[in-house]
Design an enzyme around this catalytic site. Structure first.
Site, PDB file in Angstrom:
ATOM      1  N   LEU A 297      11.194  64.753  16.183  1.00 32.65           N
ATOM      2  CA  LEU A 297       9.616  64.458  16.739  1.00 32.65           C
ATOM      3  C   LEU A 297      10.038  64.420  18.238  1.00 32.65           C
ATOM      4  O   LEU A 297       9.073  64.960  19.163  1.00 32.65           O
ATOM      5  CB  LEU A 297       9.081  63.040  16.278  1.00 32.65           C
TER       6      LEU A 297
ATOM      7  N   TYR B 171      16.317  50.846   5.683  1.00 29.85           N
ATOM      8  CA  TYR B 171      15.591  51.473   6.536  1.00 29.85           C
ATOM      9  C   TYR B 171      14.233  51.223   7.026  1.00 29.85           C
ATOM     10  O   TYR B 171      13.901  50.569   8.233  1.00 29.85           O
ATOM     11  CB  TYR B 171      15.734  52.915   6.580  1.00 29.85           C
TER      12      TYR B 171
ATOM     13  N   SER C  88       7.329  53.481  10.050  1.00 29.32           N
ATOM     14  CA  SER C  88       7.404  54.309   9.060  1.00 29.32           C
ATOM     15  C   SER C  88       6.587  54.057   7.991  1.00 29.32           C
ATOM     16  O   SER C  88       6.243  52.800   7.642  1.00 29.32           O
ATOM     17  CB  SER C  88       8.936  54.425   8.751  1.00 29.32           C
TER      18      SER C  88
ATOM     19  N   GLY D 132      13.353  56.521  19.288  1.00 27.58           N
ATOM     20  CA  GLY D 132      15.077  56.421  18.891  1.00 27.58           C
ATOM     21  C   GLY D 132      15.316  55.648  17.914  1.00 27.58           C
ATOM     22  O   GLY D 132      14.523  54.481  17.497  1.00 27.58           O
TER      23      GLY D 132
HETATM   24  N1  LIG Z   1       9.621  62.435  11.078  1.00 30.26           N
HETATM   25  C1  LIG Z   1       8.907  61.820  10.263  1.00 30.26           C
HETATM   26  O1  LIG Z   1       8.157  62.210   9.330  1.00 30.26           O
HETATM   27  C2  LIG Z   1       9.179  60.194  10.355  1.00 30.26           C
HETATM   28  C3  LIG Z   1       8.356  59.502   9.261  1.00 30.26           C
HETATM   29  C4  LIG Z   1       8.496  58.002   9.533  1.00 30.26           C
HETATM   30  C5  LIG Z   1       8.947  57.612  10.537  1.00 30.26           C
HETATM   31  N2  LIG Z   1       9.488  58.203  11.629  1.00 30.26           N
HETATM   32  C6  LIG Z   1      10.268  57.779  12.817  1.00 30.26           C
HETATM   33  O2  LIG Z   1       9.860  58.489  13.870  1.00 30.26           O
HETATM   34  C7  LIG Z   1      10.916  58.403  14.831  1.00 30.26           C
HETATM   35  C8  LIG Z   1      11.228  59.918  15.093  1.00 30.26           C
HETATM   36  O3  LIG Z   1      11.567  60.567  13.919  1.00 30.26           O
HETATM   37  P1  LIG Z   1      12.553  62.113  13.731  1.00 30.26           P
HETATM   38  O4  LIG Z   1      11.917  62.691  12.707  1.00 30.26           O
HETATM   39  O5  LIG Z   1      12.337  62.735  15.180  1.00 30.26           O
HETATM   40  O6  LIG Z   1      13.910  61.309  13.772  1.00 30.26           O
HETATM   41  P2  LIG Z   1      15.454  61.876  14.000  1.00 30.26           P
HETATM   42  O7  LIG Z   1      16.504  61.370  13.330  1.00 30.26           O
HETATM   43  O8  LIG Z   1      15.269  63.579  14.209  1.00 30.26           O
HETATM   44  O9  LIG Z   1      15.475  61.335  15.646  1.00 30.26           O
HETATM   45  C9  LIG Z   1      15.907  59.949  16.066  1.00 30.26           C
HETATM   46  C10 LIG Z   1      16.722  60.153  17.198  1.00 30.26           C
HETATM   47  O10 LIG Z   1      17.092  58.776  17.530  1.00 30.26           O
HETATM   48  C11 LIG Z   1      18.527  58.976  18.042  1.00 30.26           C
HETATM   49  N3  LIG Z   1      19.333  57.424  17.801  1.00 30.26           N
HETATM   50  C12 LIG Z   1      19.785  57.364  16.695  1.00 30.26           C
HETATM   51  N4  LIG Z   1      20.462  56.050  16.721  1.00 30.26           N
HETATM   52  C13 LIG Z   1      20.462  55.775  17.917  1.00 30.26           C
HETATM   53  C14 LIG Z   1      20.957  54.877  18.887  1.00 30.26           C
HETATM   54  N5  LIG Z   1      21.641  53.918  18.314  1.00 30.26           N
HETATM   55  N6  LIG Z   1      20.700  54.705  20.061  1.00 30.26           N
HETATM   56  C15 LIG Z   1      20.000  55.950  20.807  1.00 30.26           C
HETATM   57  N7  LIG Z   1      19.436  56.917  19.958  1.00 30.26           N
HETATM   58  C16 LIG Z   1      19.542  56.903  18.781  1.00 30.26           C
HETATM   59  C17 LIG Z   1      19.223  60.187  17.416  1.00 30.26           C
HETATM   60  O11 LIG Z   1      20.052  60.728  18.183  1.00 30.26           O
HETATM   61  C18 LIG Z   1      17.947  60.996  17.143  1.00 30.26           C
HETATM   62  O12 LIG Z   1      17.776  62.064  18.334  1.00 30.26           O
HETATM   63  C19 LIG Z   1      12.123  57.620  14.248  1.00 30.26           C
HETATM   64  O13 LIG Z   1      12.193  56.474  14.683  1.00 30.26           O
HETATM   65  C20 LIG Z   1      11.887  57.514  12.590  1.00 30.26           C
HETATM   66  O14 LIG Z   1      12.143  56.470  11.954  1.00 30.26           O
HETATM   67  C21 LIG Z   1       9.564  59.809  11.432  1.00 30.26           C
END
Ligand SMILES: NC(=O)c1ccc[n+]([C@@H]2O[C@H](COP(=O)([O-])OP(=O)(O)OC[C@H]3O[C@@H](n4cnc5c(N)ncnc54)[C@H](O)[C@@H]3O)[C@@H](O)[C@H]2O)c1
Length: 275
Positions: free
Chosen positions: A23, A144, A119, A80
């Site tokens: 995202l 999570y 989430s 993140g």
């Molecule tokens: N995509 C979805 O449908 C969805 C659904 C529910 C919640 N979310 C939330 O939205 C956010 C983005 O989702 P996404 O699908 O892009 O996830 P993603 O895993 O693709 O991206 C998360 C990013 O956070 C970074 N990250 C992880 N640990 C880290 C740390 N310790 N320090 C700094 N950066 C760190 C990762 O390198 C990654 O680039 C997340 O917080 C996720 O939990 C997404």
């Protein structure tokens, strides 16, 4: 191809964490239109900075680095962190320590608004036969989801004590299209994600508000009535994808927990041991 901007309001500097993620990459090009400087952060590689971008790699558990991240920003889109069910240690560092660091750094830097990527897994053990609202208490479906519930509590604390406003965006499933029957209810299109983030950033009075990150889907387990003040109006729907999704998945095991509960497969993923 990007649509027209959803607002003419511009910010000075916005911070996007998790900018290298799924995202994050979607919002990176979209948010650039709404600010003079887009500060991007992640532990993963961020590539080259485009015009108007500022790259600041940081691990969220590194409090000093996170303090530097928050300096001089108008608002934060905090994506993140660990985004799947995993071992406890990475979740602890990124989502528990990291979210605390982010809010504490916001307080120190005087940043007053955060879009917190929570989430649907905060509430994954509600049933698919229930419609839950913005005041529904957490019922996490794993470590999570538990960590995201903690993040929501941190946001509430920092609102009550320090007036930092947050949207606790319980994102459903934000992908190019819904992949399965569950996502017909939980899908959030990328255009609606942009609409939602910009509604949160521009609404005059946000407070500390839960809002479900979903499109205008026909099947719905989430009621955003309590977040109407944010002014988010989804314009996409999973419905045009229904026929293809149902053709791929014509039968469901109605006794399977992944069909019974809103969290889907997350309700039985893990546990992961610490080895
Ligand atoms: N995509 C979805 O449908 C969805 C659904 C529910 C919640 N979310 C939330 O939205 C956010 C983005 O989702 P996404 O699908 O892009 O996830 P993603 O895993 O693709 O991206 C998360 C990013 O956070 C970074 N990250 C992880 N640990 C880290 C740390 N310790 N320090 C700094 N950066 C760190 C990762 O390198 C990654 O680039 C997340 O917080 C996720 O939990 C997404």
């Amino acid at each position: 191809m990007l649509r027209e901007p959803v607002t003419s309001i511009r910010f000075g500097r916005l911070l996007l964490t998790g900018a290298a993620g799924g995202l994050g990459r979607v919002l990176r090009e979209r948010l650039a239109r709404y600010c003079d400087v887009l500060r991007l952060s992640d532990v993963a590689p961020l590539g080259e900075a485009a015009a108007g971008e500022e790259l600041m790699p940081a691990a969220l558990q590194d409090s000093a680095a996170v303090r530097a991240l928050l300096e001089g920003v108008d608002a934060v889109i905090h994506l993140g962190g660990v985004s799947t069910e995993q071992r406890w240690e990475p979740i602890l560092q990124a989502n528990i320590v990291g979210t605390y660091n982010l809010y504490e750094a916001a307080r120190l830097a005087g940043v007053k608004r955060v879009v917190f990527a929570s989430s649907n897994h905060v509430c994954g053990f509600y049933k698919q036969s229930e419609v839950i609202g913005t005041d529904t208490p957490p019922r996490p479906d794993g470590l999570y989801g538990l960590s995201k519930a903690f993040g929501e509590d941190v946001a509430q604390l920092y609102f009550d004590r320090y007036g930092i406003e947050s949207a606790l965006v319980r994102i459903g499933s934000s992908f190019p299209e819904p992949r399965d029957r569950r996502m017909l209810a939980s899908w959030l299109s990328y255009d609606d994600l942009e609409r939602l983030v910009m509604a949160v950033l521009t609404t005059p009075a946000l407070g500390c508000s839960v809002i479900y990150g979903i499109s205008d889907n026909k099947t719905r387990w989430y009621d955003n009535g309590g977040a109407a003040h944010i002014g988010y109006r989804p314009q996409d729907s999973s419905e045009p994808f229904r026929a293809a999704v149902e053709a791929r998945q014509p039968r469901l095991d109605l006794g399977d927990p992944t069909t019974i509960y809103q969290g889907g497969a997350f309700v039985r993923t893990g546990p992961f041991t610490q080895d």
